[in-house]
Motif scaffolding. Structure first.
Motif, PDB file in Angstrom:
ATOM      1  N   THR A  53      52.150  36.522  24.878  1.00 33.25           N
ATOM      2  CA  THR A  53      51.197  36.212  23.810  1.00 33.25           C
ATOM      3  C   THR A  53      51.867  35.373  22.725  1.00 33.25           C
ATOM      4  O   THR A  53      51.263  34.448  22.185  1.00 33.25           O
ATOM      5  CB  THR A  53      50.607  37.512  23.233  1.00 33.25           C
ATOM      6  N   TRP A  54      53.126  35.679  22.432  1.00 33.36           N
ATOM      7  CA  TRP A  54      53.876  34.873  21.454  1.00 33.36           C
ATOM      8  C   TRP A  54      54.127  33.465  21.990  1.00 33.36           C
ATOM      9  O   TRP A  54      54.050  32.485  21.235  1.00 33.36           O
ATOM     10  CB  TRP A  54      55.183  35.557  21.072  1.00 33.36           C
TER      11      TRP A  54
ATOM     12  N   ALA B 253      45.104  29.633  18.774  1.00 36.58           N
ATOM     13  CA  ALA B 253      46.416  30.016  18.240  1.00 36.58           C
ATOM     14  C   ALA B 253      46.267  31.196  17.283  1.00 36.58           C
ATOM     15  O   ALA B 253      47.028  32.174  17.354  1.00 36.58           O
ATOM     16  CB  ALA B 253      47.077  28.840  17.529  1.00 36.58           C
ATOM     17  N   LEU B 254      45.291  31.123  16.396  1.00 36.55           N
ATOM     18  CA  LEU B 254      45.055  32.213  15.446  1.00 36.55           C
ATOM     19  C   LEU B 254      44.694  33.503  16.179  1.00 36.55           C
ATOM     20  O   LEU B 254      45.205  34.581  15.849  1.00 36.55           O
ATOM     21  CB  LEU B 254      43.945  31.829  14.468  1.00 36.55           C
TER      22      LEU B 254
ATOM     23  N   VAL C  94      50.078  26.309  18.805  1.00 41.29           N
ATOM     24  CA  VAL C  94      50.416  25.655  17.536  1.00 41.29           C
ATOM     25  C   VAL C  94      50.884  24.230  17.827  1.00 41.29           C
ATOM     26  O   VAL C  94      50.436  23.274  17.183  1.00 41.29           O
ATOM     27  CB  VAL C  94      51.475  26.457  16.753  1.00 41.29           C
TER      28      VAL C  94
ATOM     29  N   PHE D 249      50.954  31.611  21.598  1.00 37.65           N
ATOM     30  CA  PHE D 249      50.781  31.245  20.190  1.00 37.65           C
ATOM     31  C   PHE D 249      51.578  29.974  19.875  1.00 37.65           C
ATOM     32  O   PHE D 249      51.049  29.014  19.298  1.00 37.65           O
ATOM     33  CB  PHE D 249      51.206  32.402  19.280  1.00 37.65           C
ATOM     34  N   GLY D 250      52.852  29.950  20.286  1.00 37.47           N
ATOM     35  CA  GLY D 250      53.689  28.777  20.029  1.00 37.47           C
ATOM     36  C   GLY D 250      53.164  27.523  20.712  1.00 37.47           C
ATOM     37  O   GLY D 250      53.125  26.437  20.113  1.00 37.47           O
TER      38      GLY D 250
ATOM     39  N   ALA E   6      48.918  39.253  19.141  1.00 35.86           N
ATOM     40  CA  ALA E   6      50.353  39.537  19.183  1.00 35.86           C
ATOM     41  C   ALA E   6      50.762  40.523  18.090  1.00 35.86           C
ATOM     42  O   ALA E   6      51.651  41.357  18.305  1.00 35.86           O
ATOM     43  CB  ALA E   6      51.151  38.234  19.024  1.00 35.86           C
ATOM     44  N   LEU E   7      50.127  40.445  16.943  1.00 34.32           N
ATOM     45  CA  LEU E   7      50.467  41.338  15.827  1.00 34.32           C
ATOM     46  C   LEU E   7      49.822  42.712  15.928  1.00 34.32           C
ATOM     47  O   LEU E   7      50.240  43.628  15.225  1.00 34.32           O
ATOM     48  CB  LEU E   7      50.074  40.675  14.484  1.00 34.32           C
TER      49      LEU E   7
ATOM     50  N   CYS F 207      45.546  34.328  19.226  1.00 34.09           N
ATOM     51  CA  CYS F 207      46.766  34.825  19.881  1.00 34.09           C
ATOM     52  C   CYS F 207      47.684  35.501  18.871  1.00 34.09           C
ATOM     53  O   CYS F 207      48.298  36.536  19.167  1.00 34.09           O
ATOM     54  CB  CYS F 207      47.508  33.700  20.575  1.00 34.09           C
ATOM     55  N   LEU F 208      47.791  34.937  17.682  1.00 30.70           N
ATOM     56  CA  LEU F 208      48.603  35.567  16.638  1.00 30.70           C
ATOM     57  C   LEU F 208      48.074  36.951  16.305  1.00 30.70           C
ATOM     58  O   LEU F 208      48.837  37.917  16.197  1.00 30.70           O
ATOM     59  CB  LEU F 208      48.634  34.676  15.387  1.00 30.70           C
ATOM     60  N   LEU F 209      46.765  37.061  16.158  1.00 30.81           N
ATOM     61  CA  LEU F 209      46.160  38.367  15.851  1.00 30.81           C
ATOM     62  C   LEU F 209      46.412  39.377  16.964  1.00 30.81           C
ATOM     63  O   LEU F 209      46.719  40.545  16.710  1.00 30.81           O
ATOM     64  CB  LEU F 209      44.672  38.213  15.593  1.00 30.81           C
TER      65      LEU F 209
END
Length: 121
Positions: free
Chosen positions: A78-79, A112-113, A86, A82-83, A119-120, A115-117
């Motif tokens: 997932t990270w 991307a947003l 971006v 995200f990368g 991943a967090l 995926c960030l959510l």
């Protein structure tokens, strides 16, 4: 995660359509071709498969049991997504194709947003 997975499947469908000869090439791969040449059609077919796998990665990260991706792989995957997204956002923003800038840039940014959510979470 479900929204990200749906987004990835939609992008996969777009790439699959390009691979099959849909006249949407002005919105992808730099926008130089209305219908993609053979090499880019093959690239779109691989991209479609990648986006389907991406959907399974985010679903596995959210612990959907039916995704075949192991949770550990999904955690770092997932990270990675995200990368990649971006970077894709920046690349689409820099495209010479107006359609690619208008369509692909916000799609990549939203994914991307998401995926960030995921991943967090």
């Amino acid at each position: 995660a479900a929204m990200a997975a749906i987004g990835f499947v939609l992008v996969a469908g777009f790439q699959a359509a390009l691979a099959l000869g849909a006249p949407w090439g002005r919105a992808a791969w730099g926008g130089a071709h209305e219908r993609l040449p053979s090499a880019l059609r093959i690239a779109s077919a691989f991209a479609a498969a990648l986006w389907v796998v991406a959907s399974l990665v985010v679903l596995a990260r959210a612990r959907f049991d039916w995704s075949p991706i192991p949770f550990g792989v999904a955690t770092w995957g997932t990270w990675v997504l995200f990368g990649m997204l971006v970077l894709g956002t920046v690349m689409n923003l820099a495209s010479r194709s107006r359609l690619e800038r208008l369509i692909q840039t916000p799609v990549a940014a939203v994914l991307a947003l998401l995926c960030l959510l995921v991943a967090l979470a």
